[in-house]
Each structure stands twice: as C-alpha cells, then as structure tokens.
Enzyme design. Structure first.
Site, PDB file in Angstrom:
ATOM      1  N   GLU A 157       0.796  -1.229   0.000  1.00  0.00           N
ATOM      2  CA  GLU A 157       0.000   0.000   0.000  1.00  0.00           C
ATOM      3  C   GLU A 157       0.835   1.289   0.000  1.00  0.00           C
ATOM      4  OE1 GLU A 157      -2.872  -0.248   3.175  1.00  0.00           O
ATOM      5  OE2 GLU A 157      -3.999  -1.807   2.156  1.00  0.00           O
ATOM      6  N   GLU A 202      -5.476  -8.589   0.529  1.00  0.00           N
ATOM      7  CA  GLU A 202      -6.105  -8.302   1.825  1.00  0.00           C
ATOM      8  C   GLU A 202      -7.588  -8.039   1.632  1.00  0.00           C
ATOM      9  OE1 GLU A 202      -4.418  -5.145   4.290  1.00  0.00           O
ATOM     10  OE2 GLU A 202      -2.390  -5.736   3.714  1.00  0.00           O
TER      11      GLU A 202
HETATM   12  C1  FCB Z   1      -4.471  -2.319   5.557  1.00  0.00           C
HETATM   13  C2  FCB Z   1      -3.046  -2.569   6.017  1.00  0.00           C
HETATM   14  C3  FCB Z   1      -2.942  -3.601   7.116  1.00  0.00           C
HETATM   15  C4  FCB Z   1      -4.063  -3.488   8.123  1.00  0.00           C
HETATM   16  C5  FCB Z   1      -5.394  -3.438   7.439  1.00  0.00           C
HETATM   17  C6  FCB Z   1      -6.581  -3.390   8.361  1.00  0.00           C
HETATM   18  O1  FCB Z   1      -4.563  -1.034   5.000  1.00  0.00           O
HETATM   19  O2  FCB Z   1      -2.255  -3.004   4.943  1.00  0.00           O
HETATM   20  O3  FCB Z   1      -1.679  -3.489   7.718  1.00  0.00           O
HETATM   21  O4  FCB Z   1      -3.856  -2.372   8.912  1.00  0.00           O
HETATM   22  O5  FCB Z   1      -5.438  -2.334   6.568  1.00  0.00           O
END
Ligand code: FCB
Length: 442
Positions: free
Chosen positions: A163, A339
């Site tokens: 990110e 994610e």
């Molecule tokens: C994302 C991050 C991760 C965690 C999640 C909830 O943006 O990559 O580290 O904090 O959110």
C-alpha cells in the site's frame, strides 16, 4: 430455495495476511516503535509491545491454526530494521529466523508470499529522511536483494511494497503515520520514490530468481460520485481515483506517474509487475466541497444506510470487491486479493462479510478473470497502527495480556471455504443466513 456450490479453480490460494510490526512484537528499531512512544500518536496510548509474539516463536502455533483450518497460503512481511539494523550491518540471525518461519510454512503445506515493506522503516533510514530521500530507492533495493537471496529457497511470490498509496497518504497528508507530515509535495515525492524503489527491487529479485513473481499490494478504494449533482461530484471522484488508486499501477505500465499537479517520468518502472495485488476493504461516496482545498475539494463518506463495522471504520459493500477486480483485470496480468477483512470483536458481521466478499470474487473468477488467490486480513488480532488494539481484525481473537488466542465462529466459516475450495449453500446457511436470499435468489 435453489441450492448451489460456488466452486473455485484448482490451486486457488486461500490464506491470511499479516505484517511484521503488527504481529512480531518488540520491533524496537523501526520508526513505528518510536512513533508509539510519542504521546497522542496511538489511540489511548496503546503500544505494539509483544504484539502476537511471533518473534518469540508463537508463529508456530498460529501457522498450525492456519494449517488445521485448510489454508494453503500465507502472506507475511519481513522487517527491514531487523535484517539491516544499521546501514553497514546485516543481521544473519534475523534472516535465519525468517528462513525458519518460511520453512515452517512449507512443512505445513502452506505457500508463502513475502512482503518486503509494510509501512515500517528502520530508524536509521527515517533519520535520513525516509522515502523523501532520493537515495532510499537504491537502499531499499539493496535490502531486498539481501533478503531475497536468503529466502529464495522457500519463496517465489513476492510483494515489494504494501500500500504505497496508504503509506504516502497517512504519513505525509493526514499525518497519522510517521513522520506525521501534512505536505502534499512531500507526499508526491514519496510516491515517486516508492515507484522507483519498487522498480529497482523488481529487477533485483528477477536477477536472482527466474521463476519469481513480483507485485505490489495496493489499497483500492472505489470512489463513487454522490449526487444529486453527480456530474460535479464526478470530478473530485475521478481525480481521487486516478491519484490514490490508479497512479501507482499505471506508472508500472507506461513509466508515467500521473499526479494531479504534474506527471513524473519513471521509465525504469515499465513492465515491473507480474501480478496485481489488491487490498479491498470498503468504498466511499465523494461530494465536491469547495471549502476543502487541502482534501482536493472532496468530501468522502460511506453510502447512506450502509452497514458499518464495530468502530464505523469499514462499510460492508461486497459489490465493491467485484468492481475492484473488474478494474484490475484491465492490467491483463494475474490478480491476487492480498487483503480483505473487517474489524469485528464479537464476530457478528465477519462471517457474512467474509462470505459475501468471497462470493464476489467467485463471480469474477467465473468470467475467467485471472484471479489466483484470496488472503483474509487477518489470522489473529494484531496491532492496528494508530488505532492500536481497538480494532480486532482476526479470525482468532487475541487476549493481549495473556497471549491467549480466542477462536471466533469466522474460523470455521473460512475453514469450510478453504477446505472445499468452494462456498457451499450449507456454509452460507450456517454462518451467514441473512445472505442466503441474496446469494441464492429464486
Ligand atoms: C491495511 C493494512 C494492514 C491493516 C489493514 C486493516 O490497510 O495493509 O496493515 O492495517 O489495513
């Protein structure tokens, strides 16, 4: 009620995602640890402390949990500040420790995916200006080469940077991450240097390992014009999406980083992406607001009436997952959901959130879009950055004082999906009955 089973292709990766600082504990040599020590930086003065104590060895029991519940992949990150504690020093013991962890995954039949940078920087790097320093991309590439050399026996799936868009936004615009700046120019410089660092790291890894697959994990947050004057709201929505969601991956296609103020040419970035990692949690509505110049004249909010997570951090909008995958397929490379998850301490929403989002992944898979895996955030509750321990993203809960893991119902919901490589009617009926009419209409 019609019944069906939503099958995934053979070999689909099912896992969870974690990051070093959030789970290891005692990461004392990075900028986040120092940040946590400053008053007012983390909610209620909370600290990462021992985190999930993976550095103390508890990764073993957590990898057992992943294995027993049918996961065949795991995404973890390694800590630059441990591997290179000072500019002129490598810590071979730290690399051995990571090697043992990756071997531990293999022994459990779990494919590792390794992230080199997940928000944290070594203190020595932060002191030299972090990613604002033009030397940082090369320093990053050196660290990546060293670490990849040590770990290549156990890993072929790599993420250079997690990110970069969130890192630049939170650290240099919102000021919620270190170094806590609110400086648009610095944010764009960091963004450009991360593209450069990624490109150099990509080549280092490929020089070492021919079969490597190297990508990024991008936080993709769809931005929808709110209306009623939708055509006016479309302008800030489009500028936001172009910058936050699209600038980085587009730069890896044509070597042009398109920022709202200018275009930066980074020719060495062309073609440095073997797959696209997407992190999708939620989406926003956007309204033009001329009183907010520092936010690029945009006001963001959740769709009215959307179901919200515990602390209101995430709106449950599963269709956003489909939208993100549709956008991602335009890059014509494999896609991995790196994610997706929700904070939900008592697990009243997570099983349904999980099932409905995976259902959207399935829809996309059925158009033959090249989606190769899904990583849920996260395995066990862990340290949630500036929100400390107030947000619980784990399939398993964590009692921070005793290190005890608490099995939530979501564990079994996800296990059923991973083990069957499918979402069955029975799974939905058992874990997310409210979703049955939507998922099995008729
Ligand atoms: C994302 C991050 C991760 C965690 C999640 C909830 O943006 O990559 O580290 O904090 O959110």
């Amino acid at each position: 009620m019609p019944q069906a089973t939503f099958h995934f292709p053979p070999g689909f990766l099912w896992g969870t995602a974690t990051s070093s600082h959030q789970v290891e504990g005692n990461n004392k040599n990075n900028d986040w640890w120092a940040w946590e020590e400053q008053p007012g930086r983390v909610i209620n003065g909370q600290r990462s402390g021992l985190a999930c104590d993976w550095w103390g060895g508890r990764w073993r029991e957590d990898f057992d949990r992943a294995k027993e519940t049918g996961q065949n992949a795991h995404r973890l990150s390694i800590e630059w500040s441990r591997i290179q504690p000072a500019p002129d020093r490598w810590d071979e013991d730290a690399l051995d420790r990571y090697r043992a962890m990756l071997r531990g995954l293999h022994e459990r039949g779990i494919t590792p995916m390794v992230t080199f940078h997940h928000f944290c920087n070594p203190l020595w790097l932060a002191e030299r200006g972090g990613w604002e320093n033009e030397e940082t991309p090369a320093l990053f590439a050196r660290y990546v080469r060293k670490a990849a050399e040590a770990l290549q026996e156990y890993c072929t799936l790599w993420i250079t940077i997690n990110e970069p868009n969130v890192f630049a936004f939170e650290g240099y615009l919102e000021g919620l991450f270190p170094p806590g700046k609110k400086d648009l120019k610095a944010a764009f410089l960091v963004f450009a240097n991360m593209v450069r660092g990624h490109a150099l790291a990509y080549r280092e890894i490929h020089q070492l390992q021919r079969e490597a697959r190297v990508g990024l994990a991008l936080n993709i947050r769809p931005l929808h014009p709110a209306g009623p004057l939708t055509f006016l709201d479309a302008i800030p929505a489009r500028i936001g999406a172009r910058t936050f969601n699209e600038a980085f991956p587009n730069a890896l296609v044509d070597g042009k980083l398109r920022l709202p103020t200018r275009t930066v040419r980074i020719p060495e970035a062309v073609g440095t992406q073997d797959f696209l990692g997407v992190n999708y949690y939620t989406l926003d509505m956007v309204r033009l607001n001329l009183l907010r110049p520092s936010e690029m004249f945009a006001e963001r909010f959740y769709p009215p009436g959307a179901e919200l997570s515990d602390t209101g951090f995430i709106a449950n909008v599963p269709e956003g997952m489909f939208e993100v995958l549709k956008w991602a397929k335009g890059f014509r490379i494999p896609i991995i959901v790196t994610e997706n998850g929700v904070e939900d301490a008592d697990d009243h929403l997570r099983p349904r959130y999980l099932i409905e989002h995976i259902h959207q992944v399935w829809r996309a898979v059925n158009f033959n879009w090249p989606i190769k895996g899904y990583f849920h955030w996260t395995l066990v509750d862990n340290f949630e950055w500036e929100r400390g321990w107030t947000q619980r993203f784990g399939l398993w809960g964590l009692d921070v004082d005793t290190q005890q893991r608490i099995r939530r119902p979501s564990v079994d919901a996800y296990a059923a999906i991973c083990k069957q490589n499918a979402v069955s009617y029975e799974t939905v009926e058992k874990f997310a009955p409210q979703a049955v009419p939507r998922m099995f209409p008729g």
